[in-house]
Enzyme design. Sequence first.
Site, PDB file in Angstrom:
ATOM      1  N   GLU A  90      -1.457 -12.169  -4.971  1.00 37.66           N
ATOM      2  CA  GLU A  90      -2.750 -12.110  -5.657  1.00 37.66           C
ATOM      3  C   GLU A  90      -3.133 -10.650  -5.782  1.00 37.66           C
ATOM      4  O   GLU A  90      -2.833  -9.851  -4.891  1.00 37.66           O
ATOM      5  CB  GLU A  90      -3.855 -12.811  -4.863  1.00 37.66           C
ATOM      6  N   ASN A 119      -7.295  -4.156 -10.868  1.00 42.47           N
ATOM      7  CA  ASN A 119      -6.316  -3.236 -10.258  1.00 42.47           C
ATOM      8  C   ASN A 119      -5.134  -3.021 -11.215  1.00 42.47           C
ATOM      9  O   ASN A 119      -4.035  -3.552 -11.032  1.00 42.47           O
ATOM     10  CB  ASN A 119      -5.841  -3.817  -8.918  1.00 42.47           C
ATOM     11  N   TYR A 172       3.606  -4.717 -10.814  1.00 43.94           N
ATOM     12  CA  TYR A 172       4.162  -6.067 -10.634  1.00 43.94           C
ATOM     13  C   TYR A 172       4.841  -6.556 -11.920  1.00 43.94           C
ATOM     14  O   TYR A 172       5.904  -7.186 -11.858  1.00 43.94           O
ATOM     15  CB  TYR A 172       3.061  -7.044 -10.186  1.00 43.94           C
ATOM     16  N   ALA A 210       0.829  -1.207   0.000  1.00 43.89           N
ATOM     17  CA  ALA A 210       0.000   0.000   0.000  1.00 43.89           C
ATOM     18  C   ALA A 210       0.862   1.255   0.000  1.00 43.89           C
ATOM     19  O   ALA A 210       1.885   1.320   0.695  1.00 43.89           O
ATOM     20  CB  ALA A 210      -0.917   0.016   1.215  1.00 43.89           C
TER      21      ALA A 210
HETATM   22  C1  LIG Z   1      -0.668  -0.361  -6.214  1.00 47.33           C
HETATM   23  C2  LIG Z   1       0.135   0.712  -5.488  1.00 47.33           C
HETATM   24  C3  LIG Z   1       0.840   0.091  -4.284  1.00 47.33           C
HETATM   25  C4  LIG Z   1       1.176   1.294  -6.448  1.00 47.33           C
HETATM   26  O1  LIG Z   1       2.013   2.198  -5.750  1.00 47.33           O
HETATM   27  P1  LIG Z   1       2.757   3.399  -6.527  1.00 47.33           P
HETATM   28  O2  LIG Z   1       3.718   4.026  -5.599  1.00 47.33           O
HETATM   29  O3  LIG Z   1       1.759   4.272  -7.178  1.00 47.33           O
HETATM   30  O4  LIG Z   1       3.541   2.547  -7.648  1.00 47.33           O
HETATM   31  P2  LIG Z   1       4.575   3.061  -8.735  1.00 47.33           P
HETATM   32  O5  LIG Z   1       4.491   4.551  -8.847  1.00 47.33           O
HETATM   33  O6  LIG Z   1       5.895   2.462  -8.433  1.00 47.33           O
HETATM   34  O7  LIG Z   1       4.028   2.333 -10.047  1.00 47.33           O
HETATM   35  C5  LIG Z   1       2.677   2.465 -10.478  1.00 47.33           C
HETATM   36  C6  LIG Z   1       2.570   2.068 -11.930  1.00 47.33           C
HETATM   37  O8  LIG Z   1       1.204   1.970 -12.304  1.00 47.33           O
HETATM   38  C7  LIG Z   1       0.996   2.683 -13.520  1.00 47.33           C
HETATM   39  N1  LIG Z   1      -0.410   3.072 -13.542  1.00 47.33           N
HETATM   40  C8  LIG Z   1      -1.046   3.984 -12.776  1.00 47.33           C
HETATM   41  N2  LIG Z   1      -2.360   4.016 -13.077  1.00 47.33           N
HETATM   42  C9  LIG Z   1      -2.562   3.074 -14.040  1.00 47.33           C
HETATM   43  C10 LIG Z   1      -3.704   2.595 -14.742  1.00 47.33           C
HETATM   44  N3  LIG Z   1      -4.910   3.090 -14.513  1.00 47.33           N
HETATM   45  N4  LIG Z   1      -3.518   1.609 -15.657  1.00 47.33           N
HETATM   46  C11 LIG Z   1      -2.315   1.064 -15.893  1.00 47.33           C
HETATM   47  N5  LIG Z   1      -1.192   1.477 -15.244  1.00 47.33           N
HETATM   48  C12 LIG Z   1      -1.322   2.462 -14.322  1.00 47.33           C
HETATM   49  C13 LIG Z   1       1.976   3.810 -13.423  1.00 47.33           C
HETATM   50  O9  LIG Z   1       2.240   4.395 -14.667  1.00 47.33           O
HETATM   51  C14 LIG Z   1       3.203   3.061 -12.857  1.00 47.33           C
HETATM   52  O10 LIG Z   1       3.850   2.301 -13.876  1.00 47.33           O
HETATM   53  P3  LIG Z   1       5.264   2.779 -14.509  1.00 47.33           P
HETATM   54  O11 LIG Z   1       6.264   2.781 -13.402  1.00 47.33           O
HETATM   55  O12 LIG Z   1       5.521   1.735 -15.530  1.00 47.33           O
HETATM   56  O13 LIG Z   1       4.985   4.159 -15.045  1.00 47.33           O
HETATM   57  C15 LIG Z   1      -0.787   1.883  -5.022  1.00 47.33           C
HETATM   58  O14 LIG Z   1      -1.523   2.351  -6.128  1.00 47.33           O
HETATM   59  C16 LIG Z   1      -1.762   1.498  -3.914  1.00 47.33           C
HETATM   60  O15 LIG Z   1      -1.431   1.563  -2.737  1.00 47.33           O
HETATM   61  N6  LIG Z   1      -2.981   1.125  -4.298  1.00 47.33           N
HETATM   62  C17 LIG Z   1      -4.029   0.765  -3.321  1.00 47.33           C
HETATM   63  C18 LIG Z   1      -3.696  -0.528  -2.615  1.00 47.33           C
HETATM   64  C19 LIG Z   1      -3.475  -1.654  -3.581  1.00 47.33           C
HETATM   65  O16 LIG Z   1      -4.163  -1.790  -4.579  1.00 47.33           O
HETATM   66  N7  LIG Z   1      -2.474  -2.498  -3.253  1.00 47.33           N
HETATM   67  C20 LIG Z   1      -2.146  -3.646  -4.052  1.00 47.33           C
HETATM   68  C21 LIG Z   1      -2.968  -4.809  -3.644  1.00 47.33           C
HETATM   69  S1  LIG Z   1      -2.457  -6.290  -4.492  1.00 47.33           S
END
Ligand SMILES: CC(C)(COP(=O)(O)OP(=O)(O)OC[C@H]1O[C@@H](n2cnc3c(N)ncnc32)[C@H](O)[C@@H]1OP(=O)(O)O)[C@@H](O)C(=O)NCCC(=O)NCCS
Length: 142
Positions: free
Chosen positions: A103, A108, A115, A70
Site C-alpha cells: 500500500e 507519494n 513501484y 525507506a
Molecule cells: C520512495 C523511496 C523509497 C524511493 O527511493 P529512491 O532510492 O529515491 O528510489 P529510486 O531512485 O530507485 O526511484 C525513485 C523514482 O521516483 C521518481 N521520482 C522522484 N520524485 C518524483 C516525483 N515528484 N514524481 C514522480 N516521480 C518522481 C524518480 O525519477 C525515480 O524514477 P526513475 O527511476 O524512473 O527515474 C524514497 O523516496 C523514500 O524513502 N521515501 C520516504 C519513505 C516512503 O515514502 N516509503 C514508501 C512508503 S510506501
Amino acid sequence: MVIRQMEEKDIPYVHEIEGRIFSRPWSKEDFRKSIQDPHNIYLVVEQDGEIIAYCGLWGVAGEGQINNVAVESSYRNRGIGRKMLQSLIDIGRNNGLKSFTLEVRVSNLSAIALYHRLGFQAAGIRKSFYEAPKEDALIMWL
Ligand SMILES: CC(C)(COP(=O)(O)OP(=O)(O)OC[C@H]1O[C@@H](n2cnc3c(N)ncnc32)[C@H](O)[C@@H]1OP(=O)(O)O)[C@@H](O)C(=O)NCCC(=O)NCCS
C-alpha cells in the site's frame, strides 16, 4: 554499496531512520519480531558501514506483503530504492513467493513511480487508510 539481510544489531539504526521518515513509525519490537520470522525477508543497504536504506516483507501464503520501504533523504533518486526492492523481490521469488503487494499513499508520487518501474500495477484504493495526515492508500500488486 552492500545490500544484505537485516540483523538484530541493525535495528537501532533502522528505527532511528524510521522515526525521522514516517509519522507512525514501527517500534524496535515490531522490527525485531518481523526479522525473527523465517517467512519474512528484511534487507538493509549499507554504504561505508552506515545503513542508508531498508525494506522488508512478510511472506504469507505465497504472497510477499511489502510493509517497509525507506531510503535516507540525502540518498534518494539514485536508483537505490529500485536496486533494494529488486533484491527483495528476487529473494522472495527464490523462497517461493508468487506475488507481491503493498500500500502507498496516493500522494507519494516518487514511490508510485518506483513501484511501476518494478512492474507493480494499481489494483484499488483503501479509503482513509493512513492517519497523520489522513489519506487514501493505493493498493498495488506485482
Ligand atoms: C520512495 C523511496 C523509497 C524511493 O527511493 P529512491 O532510492 O529515491 O528510489 P529510486 O531512485 O530507485 O526511484 C525513485 C523514482 O521516483 C521518481 N521520482 C522522484 N520524485 C518524483 C516525483 N515528484 N514524481 C514522480 N516521480 C518522481 C524518480 O525519477 C525515480 O524514477 P526513475 O527511476 O524512473 O527515474 C524514497 O523516496 C523514500 O524513502 N521515501 C520516504 C519513505 C516512503 O515514502 N516509503 C514508501 C512508503 S510506501
